[in-house]
Design an enzyme around this catalytic site. Structure first.
Site, PDB file in Angstrom:
ATOM      1  N   TYR A 157     -23.787 -74.510 -25.082  1.00  0.00           N
ATOM      2  CA  TYR A 157     -25.331 -74.044 -25.430  1.00  0.00           C
ATOM      3  C   TYR A 157     -24.913 -73.160 -26.514  1.00  0.00           C
ATOM      4  O   TYR A 157     -25.914 -73.455 -27.635  1.00  0.00           O
ATOM      5  CB  TYR A 157     -25.913 -73.804 -24.216  1.00  0.00           C
TER       6      TYR A 157
ATOM      7  N   ALA B 237     -39.182 -67.587 -22.984  1.00  0.00           N
ATOM      8  CA  ALA B 237     -40.282 -68.121 -22.352  1.00  0.00           C
ATOM      9  C   ALA B 237     -39.934 -68.530 -20.812  1.00  0.00           C
ATOM     10  O   ALA B 237     -38.907 -69.038 -20.609  1.00  0.00           O
ATOM     11  CB  ALA B 237     -40.877 -69.002 -23.171  1.00  0.00           C
TER      12      ALA B 237
ATOM     13  N   LYS C 223     -26.614 -73.710 -30.352  1.00  0.00           N
ATOM     14  CA  LYS C 223     -27.648 -73.144 -30.624  1.00  0.00           C
ATOM     15  C   LYS C 223     -27.464 -72.235 -31.973  1.00  0.00           C
ATOM     16  O   LYS C 223     -28.409 -72.162 -32.715  1.00  0.00           O
ATOM     17  CB  LYS C 223     -28.217 -72.289 -29.331  1.00  0.00           C
TER      18      LYS C 223
HETATM   19  P1  NAI Z   1     -37.965 -77.508 -20.958  1.00  0.00           P
HETATM   20  O1  NAI Z   1     -36.957 -77.853 -20.148  1.00  0.00           O
HETATM   21  O2  NAI Z   1     -39.298 -76.847 -20.467  1.00  0.00           O
HETATM   22  O3  NAI Z   1     -38.381 -78.258 -22.315  1.00  0.00           O
HETATM   23  C1  NAI Z   1     -37.570 -79.017 -22.790  1.00  0.00           C
HETATM   24  C2  NAI Z   1     -37.910 -80.503 -22.943  1.00  0.00           C
HETATM   25  O4  NAI Z   1     -37.149 -81.426 -23.849  1.00  0.00           O
HETATM   26  C3  NAI Z   1     -38.145 -81.132 -21.793  1.00  0.00           C
HETATM   27  O5  NAI Z   1     -39.612 -81.606 -21.618  1.00  0.00           O
HETATM   28  C4  NAI Z   1     -37.088 -82.341 -21.872  1.00  0.00           C
HETATM   29  O6  NAI Z   1     -37.645 -83.294 -21.203  1.00  0.00           O
HETATM   30  C5  NAI Z   1     -37.096 -82.502 -23.392  1.00  0.00           C
HETATM   31  N1  NAI Z   1     -35.976 -83.236 -23.644  1.00  0.00           N
HETATM   32  C6  NAI Z   1     -34.469 -83.032 -23.236  1.00  0.00           C
HETATM   33  N2  NAI Z   1     -33.650 -83.796 -23.874  1.00  0.00           N
HETATM   34  C7  NAI Z   1     -34.464 -84.529 -24.829  1.00  0.00           C
HETATM   35  C8  NAI Z   1     -34.222 -85.659 -25.469  1.00  0.00           C
HETATM   36  N3  NAI Z   1     -32.679 -85.977 -25.653  1.00  0.00           N
HETATM   37  N4  NAI Z   1     -34.892 -86.117 -26.264  1.00  0.00           N
HETATM   38  C9  NAI Z   1     -36.120 -85.710 -26.073  1.00  0.00           C
HETATM   39  N5  NAI Z   1     -36.716 -84.836 -25.219  1.00  0.00           N
HETATM   40  C10 NAI Z   1     -35.771 -84.140 -24.524  1.00  0.00           C
HETATM   41  O7  NAI Z   1     -37.447 -76.042 -21.741  1.00  0.00           O
HETATM   42  P2  NAI Z   1     -37.815 -74.949 -22.618  1.00  0.00           P
HETATM   43  O8  NAI Z   1     -37.544 -73.696 -22.142  1.00  0.00           O
HETATM   44  O9  NAI Z   1     -39.344 -75.292 -23.108  1.00  0.00           O
HETATM   45  O10 NAI Z   1     -36.946 -75.133 -23.968  1.00  0.00           O
HETATM   46  C11 NAI Z   1     -37.530 -75.642 -25.154  1.00  0.00           C
HETATM   47  C12 NAI Z   1     -36.211 -75.149 -26.314  1.00  0.00           C
HETATM   48  O11 NAI Z   1     -36.335 -73.829 -26.283  1.00  0.00           O
HETATM   49  C13 NAI Z   1     -34.670 -75.710 -25.842  1.00  0.00           C
HETATM   50  O12 NAI Z   1     -34.259 -76.430 -27.093  1.00  0.00           O
HETATM   51  C14 NAI Z   1     -34.316 -74.680 -25.432  1.00  0.00           C
HETATM   52  O13 NAI Z   1     -32.977 -74.752 -25.723  1.00  0.00           O
HETATM   53  C15 NAI Z   1     -34.846 -73.331 -26.172  1.00  0.00           C
HETATM   54  N6  NAI Z   1     -34.818 -72.245 -25.577  1.00  0.00           N
HETATM   55  C16 NAI Z   1     -35.641 -71.698 -24.447  1.00  0.00           C
HETATM   56  C17 NAI Z   1     -35.720 -70.395 -23.938  1.00  0.00           C
HETATM   57  C18 NAI Z   1     -36.280 -70.089 -22.880  1.00  0.00           C
HETATM   58  O14 NAI Z   1     -36.365 -68.803 -22.613  1.00  0.00           O
HETATM   59  N7  NAI Z   1     -37.174 -70.878 -22.388  1.00  0.00           N
HETATM   60  C19 NAI Z   1     -34.742 -69.765 -24.599  1.00  0.00           C
HETATM   61  C20 NAI Z   1     -33.899 -70.101 -25.804  1.00  0.00           C
HETATM   62  C21 NAI Z   1     -33.863 -71.241 -26.109  1.00  0.00           C
END
Ligand code: NAI
Length: 318
Positions: free
Chosen positions: A164, A196, A168
């Site tokens: 990851y 978040a 990233k």
């Molecule tokens: P989340 O798991 O709630 O949302 C990610 C969404 O992406 C999910 O709805 C999932 O179904 C969708 N997804 C996954 N693989 C996919 C694909 N191949 N094609 C289309 N959709 C796909 O997680 P979150 O926390 O909202 O994450 C959003 C972004 O932020 C991600 O890139 C994550 O790595 C990044 N991030 C989040 C952090 C946090 O504190 N929540 C910290 C650092 C980065």
């Protein structure tokens, strides 16, 4: 009432918009006049399975609030289909938010190729494929806004997340170069490392911390960065819980040794403090910064360059 930043007439594509941060972005832009493509594969946070439900729920939410939205259920690995959805439904694309992501956390000792490959595929290839498909439209209309999603894990490293972290930090290099190539066409690209509460973080953070980290509190910064009034590009931001900050590369003032046979490991060791001294730093923004620095340094006398020569004219410690 104060004037709102609006996105009327614009088309915003948000990947992974079926939950977490993506849902927060999508509903916000839907409420501010944009037509939104809500992409989500609908699988688990580890990247297993798929479903149309996640995207449909958010599309319905946007429509119920009076906004315009359409669902797309493709994996970001097929980014061209996601952009095609925007063109078919709304005739254009103005903003791309590469947000979709999954986790395969595992110590490096135990990591398998599939853990590595899947993470790189979704985050790196997925962001590339979406941006690549949107690029011709952005260039033609001389307007585009791109947000790529990094993470503190990528910027600073994080136990159990080599895959990851690699993916990233790749978003940083990708964004910096996209910004350079896009500048001429008013395509501005920035990278955001969010923090978040989401299904991704709910098992690793205590409930009171999660409460302070609503996904909605990352949205305003992203909204500023993709607005038509923005001029910031090629930059890295952290955002979460109401706090936001810009990050940049910092280079120590460094050490220059003459590239002859006096240039030995021992010579470096002797002046290691100069290699690591950040008291007079530089803030490079491109590869040429290093070459210019080298050219400038080459013009200096050896004594100005901080070399310590012994009576033979060589650096004493070898
Ligand atoms: P989340 O798991 O709630 O949302 C990610 C969404 O992406 C999910 O709805 C999932 O179904 C969708 N997804 C996954 N693989 C996919 C694909 N191949 N094609 C289309 N959709 C796909 O997680 P979150 O926390 O909202 O994450 C959003 C972004 O932020 C991600 O890139 C994550 O790595 C990044 N991030 C989040 C952090 C946090 O504190 N929540 C910290 C650092 C980065």
């Amino acid at each position: 009432m104060a004037e709102q930043l609006r996105y009327d007439g614009q088309v915003v594509v948000v990947t992974g918009a079926g939950g977490g941060l993506g849902r927060a972005y999508a509903t916000f832009f839907g409420s501010r006049g944009a037509s939104v493509v809500v992409n989500d594969l609908g699988g688990s946070f580890k990247g297993e399975g798929n479903s149309t439900k996640a995207a449909d729920v958010v599309v319905n939410e946007i429509k119920a609030a009076g906004g315009k939205a359409v669902a797309n259920y493709d994996s970001v690995e097929n980014g061209e289909r996601i952009i095609e959805t925007a063109i078919k439904a709304f005739g254009r694309i103005d903003v791309l938010i590469n947000n979709a992501g999954i986790l395969r956390d595992i110590s490096f000792k135990n990591i398998k190729d599939e853990d590595w490959d899947l993470i790189i595929k979704v985050h790196v290839k997925g962001s590339y494929k979406c941006a690549r498909a949107a690029w011709p439209y952005f260039r033609k209309q001389k307007y585009g806004r791109v947000i790529n999603t990094a993470s503190a894990a990528g910027l600073f490293g994080s136990f159990g997340q080599t895959n990851y972290s690699a993916a990233k930090l790749a978003m940083v290099g990708f964004t910096e170069t996209l910004a350079k190539e896009g500048a001429k066409y008013n395509i501005l690209c920035n990278v955001v490392a969010p923090i978040a509460a989401s299904r991704m973080t709910e098992t690793i953070m205590p409930p009171d911390v999660l409460k302070a980290l609503k996904p909605d509190w990352v949205v305003p910064l992203v909204a500023v960065l993709v607005h038509k009034s923005n001029t910031e590009t090629g930059s890295i931001f952290e955002a979460g819980g109401g706090h936001m900050a810009k990050l940049r590369w910092e280079r120590s003032s460094g050490l220059l040794l003459k590239a002859d046979d006096s240039y030995t490991p021992g010579a470096i060791l002797k002046q290691w403090n100069k290699v690591t001294d950040f008291s007079n730093p530089q803030y490079p923004t491109g590869p040429n910064d290093f070459l210019t620095l080298l050219e400038d340094s080459m013009k200096m006398n050896p004594s100005d360059r901080g070399e310590t020569l012994d009576f033979t004219g060589r650096v004493a410690l070898v």
